[in-house]
Structure formats: C-alpha cells, structure tokens
Design an enzyme around this catalytic site. Sequence first.
Site, PDB file in Angstrom:
ATOM      1  N   HIS A   1      -1.998  -0.410  -2.035  1.00 35.42           N
ATOM      2  CA  HIS A   1      -0.751  -0.099  -1.320  1.00 35.42           C
ATOM      3  C   HIS A   1       0.086   0.786  -2.255  1.00 35.42           C
ATOM      4  CE1 HIS A   1       3.223  -0.843   0.449  1.00 35.42           C
ATOM      5  NE2 HIS A   1       2.661  -1.483   1.462  1.00 35.42           N
TER       6      HIS A   1
ATOM      7  N   ASP B   1      -5.146  -4.289  -0.249  1.00 38.29           N
ATOM      8  CA  ASP B   1      -3.997  -3.947   0.592  1.00 38.29           C
ATOM      9  C   ASP B   1      -4.060  -2.485   1.013  1.00 38.29           C
ATOM     10  OD1 ASP B   1      -1.585  -3.775   1.864  1.00 38.29           O
ATOM     11  OD2 ASP B   1      -0.407  -4.649   0.241  1.00 38.29           O
ATOM     12  N   ASP B   2      -4.156  -2.244   2.291  1.00 42.00           N
ATOM     13  CA  ASP B   2      -4.189  -0.882   2.844  1.00 42.00           C
ATOM     14  C   ASP B   2      -5.445  -0.108   2.459  1.00 42.00           C
ATOM     15  OD1 ASP B   2      -1.675  -1.647   3.664  1.00 42.00           O
ATOM     16  OD2 ASP B   2      -0.592   0.039   2.773  1.00 42.00           O
TER      17      ASP B   2
ATOM     18  N   CYS C   1       0.729  -5.543   7.056  1.00 41.02           N
ATOM     19  CA  CYS C   1       0.541  -6.624   6.072  1.00 41.02           C
ATOM     20  C   CYS C   1       0.840  -8.039   6.559  1.00 41.02           C
ATOM     21  CB  CYS C   1       1.417  -6.369   4.854  1.00 41.02           C
ATOM     22  SG  CYS C   1       0.990  -4.879   3.962  1.00 41.02           S
TER      23      CYS C   1
ATOM     24  N   HIS D   1       3.359 -12.201   0.887  1.00 43.42           N
ATOM     25  CA  HIS D   1       3.963 -11.535   2.060  1.00 43.42           C
ATOM     26  C   HIS D   1       4.021 -12.398   3.318  1.00 43.42           C
ATOM     27  CE1 HIS D   1       4.986  -7.179   3.448  1.00 43.42           C
ATOM     28  NE2 HIS D   1       6.021  -7.994   3.410  1.00 43.42           N
TER      29      HIS D   1
ATOM     30  N   ASP E   1      -6.329  -6.040   4.227  1.00 48.53           N
ATOM     31  CA  ASP E   1      -5.394  -6.554   5.237  1.00 48.53           C
ATOM     32  C   ASP E   1      -5.204  -5.625   6.426  1.00 48.53           C
ATOM     33  OD1 ASP E   1      -3.929  -4.579   3.852  1.00 48.53           O
ATOM     34  OD2 ASP E   1      -2.037  -5.669   4.064  1.00 48.53           O
ATOM     35  N   ASN E   2      -5.378  -4.320   6.206  1.00 45.56           N
ATOM     36  CA  ASN E   2      -5.224  -3.347   7.291  1.00 45.56           C
ATOM     37  C   ASN E   2      -5.748  -2.005   6.814  1.00 45.56           C
ATOM     38  OD1 ASN E   2      -2.011  -3.842   6.262  1.00 45.56           O
ATOM     39  ND2 ASN E   2      -2.798  -1.768   6.084  1.00 45.56           N
TER      40      ASN E   2
ATOM     41  N   SER F   1       5.585  -6.561  -0.638  1.00 51.60           N
ATOM     42  CA  SER F   1       4.942  -5.289  -0.980  1.00 51.60           C
ATOM     43  C   SER F   1       5.511  -4.713  -2.263  1.00 51.60           C
ATOM     44  CB  SER F   1       5.096  -4.286   0.161  1.00 51.60           C
ATOM     45  OG  SER F   1       4.418  -4.764   1.299  1.00 51.60           O
TER      46      SER F   1
ATOM     47  N   ARG G   1      -1.902 -11.121   7.180  1.00 55.55           N
ATOM     48  CA  ARG G   1      -2.046 -12.228   6.221  1.00 55.55           C
ATOM     49  C   ARG G   1      -1.810 -13.573   6.897  1.00 55.55           C
ATOM     50  NH1 ARG G   1      -1.599  -9.497   1.010  1.00 55.55           N
ATOM     51  NH2 ARG G   1      -1.937  -7.358   1.683  1.00 55.55           N
TER      52      ARG G   1
ATOM     53  N   LYS H   1      -3.552   2.537   9.281  1.00 52.53           N
ATOM     54  CA  LYS H   1      -2.563   1.458   9.215  1.00 52.53           C
ATOM     55  C   LYS H   1      -1.490   1.617  10.290  1.00 52.53           C
ATOM     56  CE  LYS H   1       0.954  -0.400   6.060  1.00 52.53           C
ATOM     57  NZ  LYS H   1       1.411  -0.507   4.664  1.00 52.53           N
TER      58      LYS H   1
ATOM     59  N   LYS I   1      -0.335 -10.606  -3.879  1.00 54.31           N
ATOM     60  CA  LYS I   1       0.702 -10.349  -2.876  1.00 54.31           C
ATOM     61  C   LYS I   1       0.610 -11.377  -1.749  1.00 54.31           C
ATOM     62  CE  LYS I   1       1.843  -6.916   0.657  1.00 54.31           C
ATOM     63  NZ  LYS I   1       1.711  -5.504   1.060  1.00 54.31           N
TER      64      LYS I   1
HETATM   65 MG    MG Z   1      -1.267  -3.731   3.968  1.00 58.14          MG
END
Ligand code: MG
Length: 464
Positions: free
Chosen positions: A232, A39-40, A79, A138, A284-285, A161, A83, A305, A136
């Site tokens: 994240h 994540d991130d 996010c 989301h 994810d990003n 998150s 996803r 992001k 996660k």
């Molecule tokens: Mg993210």
Amino acid sequence: MIAKSSPILVLFLAAFGAPQSIPAQKPERPPNFVIIFADDLGYGDLGCYGHPTIRTPNLDRMAAEGLRFTDFYSAASVCTPSRAALMTGRYPVRSGMASAKRRVLFPDSKGGLPAGEITLAEGLKTKGYATGCFGKWHLGHLPQFLPTANGFDTYFGIPYSNDMDAIKGSDSGSLEPKTGDYRPPLLRDAREIERGPDQTRITRRYTEEALAFIEAHRDEPFFVYLPHSMPHVPLFRSEPFVGRSPRGLYGDVLAEIDWSVGRILDTLRDTGLVENTLVFFTSDNGPWLIMDLAGGSAGLLREGKGSTWEGGMREPGIAWWPGRIKPGRVTSELACTMDLYSTCLTLAGAKVPDDRPVDGLDLSPLLFGDSDTKSPRESLIYYRGTEIYAARKGAYKAHFITRAGYGQAAPEAHDPPLLFNLENDPSETIDVSAKHPDVLAEIVRMVAAHGKTVEEVPLQLEIR
Ligand code: MG
C-alpha cells in the site's frame, strides 16, 4: 471383547502390566495456521502469476511446493471490509463493516468490528491456540476494536493504513516518499509505542515479530496473522532492498515481502513444524491503479482496487502445507478469503458459528485433493459498500452496476446485466448477456436468495 477372566488377558497383564499403566495416546495436535496478507497487491504482481520483472522466488517456490489458485478472491475491493470478511467468514455487509459513504475506517472513525462478531482468532482460542497479529489491522483502532479485543493474545503494528495521519503536502504516490510525512501510531498490544514509525523498517519488523512468536509457541498450536502494511502506498523498503528490482520501488517492496515469506517458511522448516502448518498467502484487494508506478498490476484482469471488476477482488492465492497439500498443483476452482475462516476452524476442530449466516466454506477437500478436485464454492457476490454490484456463478459473472474504482465517474446500472464468461474471457471484454438469458436469470435468483439472508445492521464505517 475379552472377558475379565480370560486367560489371555491374565497372561497379557502378567507380561506388560495393567492396561491403565499404558499412557493414554496423546491427542493429535491441531495444525498451526499462518495467514500472510499483502495490502493492495495485484493479481499480476508476482513472478508465479506472470509478472515479467518483479522477482518473487520465495512465493514462486511456495506455489511450486503447494497449491496456486487462479480464481481466489477477497470479499471486498478495499481494505476494511476485506479484512472484516477474512476475520469473520462473513460478507462485510453482515457485520456493518461496509459503507459507500466512507469505504474504510479512518483515524477519526469511532466504529470498528462489533464485539458480537466471532473472529477466526476467537474461534481458534476455544481450541487453545496461541494467536498473534503482526501488521495492519484496520478493523478499528480504539481499544475495544483492536486485535487484543478480538481473540489475539498479542498485536504489533500500525492499526490502519500507512498513508493515514499524513502531514500536509505529503504525496503518498511518490516514488521517493518520506516516512516522516506519515505519523500513524505503532502499537504493541493496545499501547502506542511509537508515533510515525520509520516505515522503511516496517516489513522487517512485522516479520521479526512473527518469527519470534513462532519460535516462542512452537510447542503449542498457533495462529499467526501477518497483514503487511505494504505494498500500500506510500511505498517503503529497508536498505538491502533499495534499487533491487527492475520494476522500481514497487518491485523492491515486493522483493522484501517475498524475503519475509521465505523467512517464515524457513523458520517453519527449521522448527520442524513444516508438516503441521498451513500457510496461506493472499492480498486484501487489487492494485491501486491511480497511483501509477507506485500501484501494482492486475495483470490481464480489468480495473483494480475499489472496483468490482475482476482486478479489484481477484487475488493471488497460494496454499502451502508440505505433506498434506500435493506440490505443484494449480486450481481454477473458486475460493475466497471467507473460506479461510471456515477452513481453519474446521481443521482446528473448532466450531464454525451456527447462530448466524457464515459465508465461508471449508476448503480442505480442495486443499488436500487432486488436480480435478472441485471446490465447495460455486458462487461469489461482489459488493461495493453495502450494494451488490455483481455476482459470479461457475464460469459466469453478471454485473448489475459498474463503476471505476476511483475518480468521479458515476455508477452505471445495467438492465439487463452485463454477463461475462470468466473462463474464456477473464478480462471481461465480451458481453454475452444476449446469448445466455437463462444463466442471467439463474444468477438473479441466486442474488435474490442471498439478499434475503442479509439483515440491516449499524454501519460501523460511518460512525465518527
Ligand atoms: Mg488494501
């Protein structure tokens, strides 16, 4: 064909018995899939993507034994839409999992992934896969949107998150965050088992759940989706990783994710599943740059992001399947998370839905090919919310609108669009639109054709 009365057949039957008694050949077991989703995590945050001080020996080894992508993308820069795209193989605008007003789902959201979407897990279920999601989600935290309502047999994780449900005065970008400041639920299937779980143990717990699932389902095809809550913000890691990295807290957190990857690959080796399992690692990003040292790095890519510059959506991407994917390959062919949907379904012998537009493409020729094998993907559309901000075709990327990922800066429209050659200018610094009006015209045509396939649907992220 040998005739019934053939003396050869008679002799054969006398010697070996009737053919009926020979057991039917067991159909080949379809491959297992493990998708590990950070994540991130930024493009520049792994050792094998050039970070000088973040140590990721397991991911580096995974890349050395498999295929490393230089041009792998998520389908959104934040996010929830990212996803949704991974799970449906479709641009998030198609499922309504995108919005400019509320860019992701929040604890007060009442929307989520619509039931009509066919998730990767649901597709694999049609082929008898055991399916587990650990981490996660989301894509909606109400029961009807959870993994257990979307094709997963089991779920364990924080459904949104890890900075949400924060107490007043908390500072998620802190380098000394307190886990007690965050009170998100921890779910087992659809049931809340803890509130405000100790996040220093969250990476470890997700990993242990995934490992136990692999062990339990080693004799049947399985799909493990392991979307980590980290890195994240707020950043947490367990005791053995404290103070481990010269990069500081962020590096410690990645060391633990790297450990987790190593445990997954080791377990696949130990269980003899290694040659029948595709493992894919990505994020994810891009990095949350406004978090300063608590955010990651997009390396040489621009922005992070939230933005449609390359740093927002281009990600590390590593595919691993010893015996099928040739070791040590690096490809600069275009690919994205939506392609994982179509690739896994195809490899499983499951049907890619044909009653709706699916944007994912089957990457297996690229995965199993040689260094010069081409990707089926030639283009990518960059959305911010429901709006098209940019598009890439081959080496060229046109920006119709640009905007910083975060902050108050207004969007800036470009007419003519900005044009960059990502092959010789990956940092998007030299606008070549004046030199290549033909390329621009082609991208504009492509975007218009894509736009015609997008229907208006209820925007799930705005429901509350
Ligand atoms: Mg993210």
